[in-house]
Design a protein around this motif. Structure first.
Motif, mmCIF file in Angstrom:
data_model
loop_
_atom_site.group_PDB
_atom_site.id
_atom_site.type_symbol
_atom_site.label_atom_id
_atom_site.label_comp_id
_atom_site.label_asym_id
_atom_site.label_seq_id
_atom_site.Cartn_x
_atom_site.Cartn_y
_atom_site.Cartn_z
ATOM 1 N N ILE A 169 31.997 -31.543 9.603
ATOM 2 C CA ILE A 169 31.276 -30.531 8.840
ATOM 3 C C ILE A 169 30.016 -31.153 8.260
ATOM 4 N N GLU A 170 28.899 -30.442 8.422
ATOM 5 C CA GLU A 170 27.649 -30.875 7.800
ATOM 6 C C GLU A 170 27.113 -29.737 6.942
ATOM 7 N N VAL A 171 26.855 -30.049 5.674
ATOM 8 C CA VAL A 171 26.306 -29.086 4.732
ATOM 9 C C VAL A 171 24.981 -29.645 4.236
ATOM 10 N N ILE A 172 23.904 -28.870 4.413
ATOM 11 C CA ILE A 172 22.568 -29.296 3.975
ATOM 12 C C ILE A 172 22.054 -28.292 2.949
ATOM 13 N N SER A 173 21.672 -28.790 1.788
ATOM 14 C CA SER A 173 21.167 -27.944 0.714
ATOM 15 C C SER A 173 19.649 -27.993 0.668
ATOM 16 N N ASN A 174 19.048 -26.942 0.090
ATOM 17 C CA ASN A 174 17.589 -26.905 -0.028
ATOM 18 C C ASN A 174 17.069 -27.820 -1.137
ATOM 19 N N ARG A 175 17.976 -28.361 -1.952
ATOM 20 C CA ARG A 175 17.557 -29.296 -3.001
ATOM 21 C C ARG A 175 18.748 -30.197 -3.338
ATOM 22 N N PRO A 176 18.495 -31.389 -3.870
ATOM 23 C CA PRO A 176 19.599 -32.300 -4.208
ATOM 24 C C PRO A 176 20.584 -31.655 -5.174
ATOM 25 N N GLN A 177 21.862 -31.978 -4.959
ATOM 26 C CA GLN A 177 22.942 -31.407 -5.752
ATOM 27 C C GLN A 177 23.885 -32.516 -6.215
ATOM 28 N N PRO A 178 24.557 -32.312 -7.342
ATOM 29 C CA PRO A 178 25.639 -33.237 -7.702
ATOM 30 C C PRO A 178 26.752 -33.136 -6.669
ATOM 31 N N ARG A 179 27.419 -34.259 -6.415
ATOM 32 C CA ARG A 179 28.479 -34.289 -5.403
ATOM 33 C C ARG A 179 29.686 -35.033 -5.965
ATOM 34 N N GLN A 180 30.851 -34.747 -5.390
ATOM 35 C CA GLN A 180 32.072 -35.402 -5.855
ATOM 36 C C GLN A 180 33.011 -35.672 -4.686
ATOM 37 N N LEU A 181 33.817 -36.715 -4.873
ATOM 38 C CA LEU A 181 34.908 -37.043 -3.950
ATOM 39 C C LEU A 181 36.190 -37.173 -4.759
ATOM 40 N N ASP A 182 37.192 -36.388 -4.401
ATOM 41 C CA ASP A 182 38.508 -36.474 -5.049
ATOM 42 C C ASP A 182 38.414 -36.459 -6.570
ATOM 43 N N GLY A 183 37.515 -35.607 -7.103
ATOM 44 C CA GLY A 183 37.417 -35.453 -8.542
ATOM 45 C C GLY A 183 36.577 -36.487 -9.246
ATOM 46 N N ASP A 184 35.927 -37.398 -8.505
ATOM 47 C CA ASP A 184 35.032 -38.383 -9.096
ATOM 48 C C ASP A 184 33.612 -38.130 -8.611
ATOM 49 N N LEU A 185 32.659 -38.164 -9.524
ATOM 50 C CA LEU A 185 31.265 -37.958 -9.146
ATOM 51 C C LEU A 185 30.747 -39.124 -8.314
ATOM 52 N N ILE A 186 29.941 -38.789 -7.298
ATOM 53 C CA ILE A 186 29.204 -39.790 -6.541
ATOM 54 C C ILE A 186 27.724 -39.468 -6.696
ATOM 55 N N GLU A 187 26.854 -40.208 -6.013
ATOM 56 C CA GLU A 187 25.437 -40.009 -6.207
ATOM 57 C C GLU A 187 24.996 -38.607 -5.747
ATOM 58 N N THR A 188 23.975 -38.085 -6.417
ATOM 59 C CA THR A 188 23.396 -36.793 -6.058
ATOM 60 C C THR A 188 22.801 -36.866 -4.653
ATOM 61 N N GLY A 189 22.882 -35.761 -3.911
ATOM 62 C CA GLY A 189 22.324 -35.730 -2.561
ATOM 63 C C GLY A 189 22.116 -34.308 -2.091
ATOM 64 N N ASP A 190 21.404 -34.156 -0.979
ATOM 65 C CA ASP A 190 21.132 -32.814 -0.460
ATOM 66 C C ASP A 190 22.000 -32.468 0.746
ATOM 67 N N ARG A 191 23.026 -33.310 1.030
ATOM 68 C CA ARG A 191 23.903 -32.982 2.148
ATOM 69 C C ARG A 191 25.280 -33.618 1.990
ATOM 70 N N LEU A 192 26.228 -32.981 2.665
ATOM 71 C CA LEU A 192 27.570 -33.537 2.863
ATOM 72 C C LEU A 192 27.809 -33.589 4.368
ATOM 73 N N THR A 193 28.081 -34.756 4.872
ATOM 74 C CA THR A 193 28.453 -34.897 6.276
ATOM 75 C C THR A 193 29.848 -35.511 6.303
ATOM 76 N N VAL A 194 30.831 -34.704 6.639
ATOM 77 C CA VAL A 194 32.234 -35.075 6.488
ATOM 78 C C VAL A 194 32.954 -34.952 7.818
ATOM 79 N N SER A 195 33.839 -35.888 8.096
ATOM 80 C CA SER A 195 34.705 -35.801 9.273
ATOM 81 C C SER A 195 36.113 -36.221 8.883
ATOM 82 N N VAL A 196 37.062 -35.962 9.771
ATOM 83 C CA VAL A 196 38.464 -36.222 9.461
ATOM 84 C C VAL A 196 38.996 -37.350 10.337
ATOM 85 N N LEU A 197 39.826 -38.196 9.748
ATOM 86 C CA LEU A 197 40.582 -39.217 10.468
ATOM 87 C C LEU A 197 42.036 -38.752 10.482
#
Length: 325
Positions: A264-292
């Motif tokens: 899954i790739e999600v691209i935003s028109n502007r940087p957004q706050p992001r999180q993994l498993d309930g913990d904040l990570i650095e702000t970014g304008d996309r999520l590129t996620v895959s499954v193992l």
């Protein structure tokens, strides 16, 4: 397909990765774990404490390198997520001993938050393979998200979580209900891109949020795919309708779209706050996620006779207590 087994053979070597900031009585925790494992005939575990600079990744890797076959992870969501990154793709199993206020993985799998029950589950040897998500070289077992969900986490203080628990997230959420939406482009498994005005996009391995609220009713942690939730409320009224639909577990929920995929790739028109498993990570304008698929061994109650694993975890603790008498 669910893959489960039961550990056999000699008592395994183990390690404990613990976040001392989440524990009120470290000496008591250490004594309980050491004594319980010794009584079961397990070798004494090695202990690794996390730090502000390293919330668990390096410590879990050190535990694996030292020969641990089971790693007990005692901390909040950040500690568990760090351990998942170190254990994904290995044959070393993870036993969760929740601490802190989040514990999303434990909540989603119905694992007991009781220390004795968590130890009993590991001692009985039940194991289940789980999928793991990846994002920018990091791994997660619960979900990744950008937008409103990360804003909510950022607005929720540790002090509030400590004193009132998961309702603190509701207070954090209310501060961002009127934020303007983001314009996102979502691509799933290389398919035709979809464009949405969204408040939040979540890519999830399991379905529950903070407080046990189930967002994705069909999400399974071992089906080889991830579930995508796109939240599109644009008024306070639609927020209320969305929340009420989730609470009522309605089949159709306003302002919520759900998809599934393995990349899954999600691209935003502007940087957004992001999180993994309930913990904040650095702000970014996309999520590129895959499954193992099937990448992590997790200690679970065995046999698992109830959909809520905490029922079987408590039963395992009762059996452990009976054996001590």
């Amino acid at each position: 397909m669910t893959v489960t087994t039961t550990r056999t053979g000699p008592a395994p070597r183990s390690a404990v990765v613990v976040n001392p900031a989440k524990i009120d009585d470290m000496a008591g925790l250490r004594g309980t774990v050491d004594d319980t494992l010794a009584a079961a005939g397990w070798p004494a575990p090695q202990w690794f404490e996390t730090s502000e600079d390293d919330p668990g990744l390096g410590q879990t890797r050190a535990a694996v390198e030292s020969g641990a076959e089971v790693v007990f992870v005692c901390g909040g969501d950040g500690t568990v997520m760090s351990a998942v990154s170190a254990l994904a793709g290995t044959e070393v199993s993870m036993a969760v001993l929740p601490a802190g206020t989040g514990n999303l993985l434990a909540a989603n799998l119905g694992l007991s938050t009781d220390l004795a029950a968590g130890l009993a589950v590991a001692l009985e040897g039940g194991l289940r393979r789980l999928d793991v998500g990846t994002l920018d070289g990091r791994h997660f077992a619960v979900m990744a998200g950008m937008g409103f969900d990360a804003h909510m986490l950022d607005a929720t203080s540790d002090t509030a979580k400590k004193h009132i628990g998961w309702p603190a997230y509701v207070l954090g959420a209310m501060k961002h209900l009127k934020d303007r939406p983001m314009r996102v482009t979502i691509s799933i498994d290389g398919g035709t891109p979809m464009r949405r005005r969204a408040r939040s996009v979540l890519v999830a391995n399991v379905g529950r949020l903070q407080g046990g609220l189930r967002l994705l009713s069909e999400a399974q942690p071992d089906d080889g795919v991830l579930d995508i939730a796109v939240l599109t409320p644009n008024t306070l009224r639609t927020w209320v309708a969305l929340g009420w639909g989730l609470i009522r577990r309605n089949e159709r929920i306003p302002a919520l779209e759900v998809f599934r995929g393995s990349r899954i790739e999600v691209i935003s028109n502007r940087p957004q706050p992001r999180q993994l498993d309930g913990d904040l990570i650095e702000t970014g304008d996309r999520l590129t996620v895959s499954v193992l698929p099937q990448a992590l061994w997790l200690c679970v109650p065995q046999p698992a006779g109830d959909p809520d694993l905490s029922v079987d975890a408590d039963a395992a603790a009762d059996r452990l207590d009976s054996a001590r008498l």
